[in-house]
Design an enzyme around this catalytic site. Structure first.
Site, PDB file in Angstrom:
ATOM      1  CD  GLU A  20     -22.556  16.403  21.944  1.00 56.25           C
ATOM      2  OE1 GLU A  20     -22.764  15.826  23.018  1.00 56.25           O
ATOM      3  OE2 GLU A  20     -21.808  17.397  21.829  1.00 56.25           O
ATOM      4  CG  HIS A  54     -43.030   5.093  22.930  1.00 56.55           C
ATOM      5  ND1 HIS A  54     -43.821   6.064  22.351  1.00 56.55           N
ATOM      6  CD2 HIS A  54     -43.559   3.894  22.558  1.00 56.55           C
ATOM      7  CE1 HIS A  54     -44.796   5.485  21.678  1.00 56.55           C
ATOM      8  NE2 HIS A  54     -44.661   4.173  21.773  1.00 56.55           N
TER       9      HIS A  54
END
Length: 456
Positions: A289, A155
């Site tokens: 990216e 998480h």
């Protein structure tokens, strides 16, 4: 006039030619189209459908055309629509009537399906090599930094300490399965369509087994309608590329996070980062990216072909011509991404002190405390509750877990002993997970050795 123009009384409108041509992109199939045509010509001569003299002229002429294309001396013509017609027209122009015999017993429907499978077979091997190189870069990086401890995440929250090399090896496993998928798909790619004709086969005595052997196909597609009317080999290959891109994207996301000032877990070489046109201080992880961003592009090509194929009645429809541009772009995208990510990883260096500091938060060893209780007879669910209460007590009182006294710990964990106070050590925690698949240094060393040998 088009090579199929005998039935027509008017020339094709120039708008239709521009709208329907594929030579602007399918020209990359030229070596596979020529390879298939040479095998087809040899088969025609072997079956006495054309003369050996004509077959020899065809093969020699195709070799000359191949040389011209590779030398940049071949002028592709939009009016001839596609790579097949461009090559056949040039062949006939060069060798005369023998060139007009090449298309005997063949349709562009089974011809292009064959070209695409030859192409996919080649690109499967190229992608496999690129994946192997990326795996090796990850293994080399883990081998260079075998003892660096970092926090593992669930998480995106600190979970448990792990070795940096263990984290890298997770991606080695993922890319290994990607290679398995490619290899498995290659078996289905490696089936010959040629001989299926336009839809129903041929009245001529074609020898499909001979052509399959000439081209290295291990099987022959058994149904002529299926052979020319489906593109599931392309769809499966695009599916493999999409999964590869997804795995690359997850690795890229980790790198983006690790490179941020908030994490500051790694450094990247200047040659694989970029700056800002405004802010002089910026050093951006653009390679990671872009790798992350290009994944959506690959997904899009898969969905486009699935959507194109979903409503088509058997067999061939011109819609199927739309199978190529997305396929070619997806292959190019994945291959350049794999190559660039591999090169970038060679410049990546972890910051062990920063990683160790983050992994040393004693809360990451809460599970170690629960499992200590299990080893001393407490049922796991009760151990989980007790440690949870202890964590809550420490949070309420502004204490790190290793700052609590034994007496304070025993308020929540009555059976705790002084040994429990020694569990909040990242190195000890990592070393304790010494089972197959675990993050213990001994296990990670075995996995690194396994992959070093496998990737040789």
């Amino acid at each position: 006039m088009a090579l199929w123009g005998g039935r027509f009384s008017e020339a094709t409108d120039s708008l239709v030619s521009r709208f329907s041509e594929s030579i602007s992109y399918d020209r990359r199939l030229y070596p596979f189209d020529i390879q298939g045509s040479k095998a087809h010509a040899r088969m025609l001569a072997r079956q006495n459908i054309i003369s050996q003299e004509d077959a020899d002229a065809i093969v020699a002429g195709l070799d000359d055309i191949l040389a011209d294309i590779e030398a940049g001396k071949f002028d592709f013509c939009e009016e001839l629509e596609d790579i097949h017609m461009n090559i056949e027209a040039r062949l006939t122009e060069r060798i005369g009537q023998a060139g007009a015999r090449l298309h005997t017993g063949r349709s562009r429907n089974d011809q292009v399906a064959t070209d695409e499978r030859l192409y996919l077979r080649h690109e499967t091997d190229v992608c496999d090599d690129a994946l192997r190189a990326l795996q090796k870069a990850l293994v080399d990086l883990g081998t260079a930094w075998p003892n660096v401890i970092m926090p593992g995440f669930t998480h995106l929250q600190h979970a448990q300490p792990v070795l940096f090399a263990h984290h890298l090896l997770a991606y080695v496993e993922m890319f290994g399965r990607d290679r398995e998928r490619l290899a498995d798909g290659r078996r289905r790619i490696n089936r010959l369509p040629l001989g299926a004709g336009a839809i129903a086969g041929s009245t001529l005595p074609l020898d499909r087994e001979f052509v399959a052997a000439e081209l290295g196909f291990t099987e022959i597609l058994r149904n002529s309608m299926d052979a020319v009317g489906d593109r599931d080999a392309l769809i499966e290959f695009l599916s493999c590329l999409a999964i590869i891109a997804m795995h690359i994207s997850r690795l890229a996301e980790d790198i983006v996070l690790w490179f941020s000032q908030e994490f500051a877990f790694i450094e990247l070489g200047d040659a694989f980062t970029t700056g800002s046109s405004l802010m002089p201080q910026k050093k951006n992880p653009d390679v990671a990216e872009l790798a992350r961003g290009k994944t959506g592009r690959v997904y899009g090509h898969l969905m486009a072909l699935l959507t194109t194929m979903k409503g088509l009645p058997l067999t061939y429809n011109r819609d199927i011509q739309e199978d190529k541009e997305g396929l070619f772009d997806a292959i190019d995208t994945v291959q350049i991404t794999l190559a660039t990510m591999t090169a970038m990883l060679a410049t990546l260096k972890p910051r062990p002190e920063r990683m160790a500091a983050a992994a040393s938060d004693p809360a990451l060893m809460a599970t170690d405390l629960a499992e200590w209780l299990v080893r001393h007879g407490t049922p796991f669910r009760e151990a989980h509750h007790q440690v949870g209460r202890f964590v809550g007590f420490c949070a309420e009182h502004g204490l790190a877990l290793n700052e609590a006294t034994l007496e304070q710990m025993q308020q929540s964990i009555p059976t705790a002993t002084a040994e429990c106070l020694e569990l909040f050590d990242a190195q000890r925690s990592v070393e304790a997970r010494n089972l197959l698949g675990g993050t213990a240094p001994a296990q990670v060393a075995r996995q690194l050795a396994f992959w070093q040998q496998r990737l040789q």
